[in-house]
Design a protein around this motif. Sequence first.
Motif, short mmCIF file in Angstrom:
data_model
loop_
_atom_site.label_atom_id
_atom_site.label_comp_id
_atom_site.label_asym_id
_atom_site.label_seq_id
_atom_site.Cartn_x
_atom_site.Cartn_y
_atom_site.Cartn_z
N UNK A 168 5.60 67.85 49.72
CA UNK A 168 6.16 69.20 49.83
C UNK A 168 5.14 70.27 49.41
N UNK A 169 4.41 69.98 48.33
CA UNK A 169 3.51 71.00 47.82
C UNK A 169 2.34 71.26 48.76
N UNK A 170 1.83 70.23 49.42
CA UNK A 170 0.66 70.40 50.28
C UNK A 170 0.96 71.19 51.55
N UNK A 171 2.24 71.38 51.87
CA UNK A 171 2.60 72.14 53.09
C UNK A 171 3.35 73.41 52.71
N UNK A 172 3.02 73.96 51.54
CA UNK A 172 3.78 75.12 51.04
C UNK A 172 3.64 76.34 51.94
N UNK A 173 2.54 76.44 52.69
CA UNK A 173 2.38 77.60 53.58
C UNK A 173 3.30 77.51 54.79
N UNK A 217 12.96 63.13 52.84
CA UNK A 217 12.51 61.74 52.72
C UNK A 217 10.98 61.65 52.64
N UNK A 218 10.28 62.50 53.38
CA UNK A 218 8.82 62.49 53.33
C UNK A 218 8.33 62.82 51.94
N UNK A 239 11.33 73.46 47.21
CA UNK A 239 10.66 72.17 47.38
C UNK A 239 9.16 72.29 47.18
N UNK A 240 8.55 73.31 47.78
CA UNK A 240 7.09 73.42 47.76
C UNK A 240 6.55 73.72 46.37
N UNK A 241 7.37 74.27 45.49
CA UNK A 241 6.90 74.62 44.16
C UNK A 241 6.90 73.43 43.20
#
Length: 287
Positions: free
Chosen positions: A152-157, A268-269, A144-146
């Motif tokens: 999703x990307x802004x919370x990849x950590x 959903x977010x 998701x984070x990729x």
Amino acid sequence: MTAESYYGRPVLKPPVWKVPDVPLYLYLGGLAGASSTMAVLADLTGRGRLAAAGRLAAAVGATASVGALVHDLGRPTRFLNMLRVFKPTSPLSVGSWILAPFSALSGAAVASELTGRLPGAGRAAGVLAGAVAPAMTTYTAVLLADTAVPGWHEVYRELPFVFAGSAVSSAGAVGMLAAPGEAEPARRMAIAGSVLELAATRRMHRGAGLVGEVYQQGRAGSVLRAAQALTCLGLGAAAFAGRSRTARIASGLCLNAAAAATRYGIFEAGRASSRDPRYTVMPQRTS
């Protein structure tokens, strides 16, 4: 501040993944991976019933996860086509190569457990599945984070830690329900996973910046608040699960419901963030 896109259309194309297929895929994959780890550790410490419960949960979870993914893709051949090439730079390719062998190894281990045949090979398959299990537990968070989806990307950590905590708590919950006589290690897993999930979720909300709004509002916000409440209830019940059958059952049910709700809320977010141009445009203007 506001941001508009051309003709009022989204800057990003929202994910086309289906509900409930993908949220189930995310939840079941995490449960399967953490359950496999629980099974290996239980086997090493002589807790046969807990090990059997973990192997069964891993096999059922992995198989159902593959089923949910294939249903979302529409045709089984699409999943098989992802295995034609191994591409280390693609989380989807790596994830497919994690899911496929893990499912096969988990299935072999539980088949040996249920039939009593080839116990040595079954145990070896269980150990190999346990070696793949940590990746199985968290690779969906990386998947998701990729993406370019801001939510999703802004919370990849933080996302892998949220998924890991949720998976460990749900696997521990399954162990408490399925092997009450040997449930103490599973209870500790459930408590540790719940604490990790709550801490990582709090850090995720604090560090998400503008896009963190999608985790607080709308359907995603409501579902994630319910997930946190269920996690807190399950954690509290787990503290008394060693002496109370009712508390053990309540904790097991609450933590698994919380894990499923967490995956759905995060899913959903992300979709909500892709529909609003602000979450794509504004971070670029301020960077």
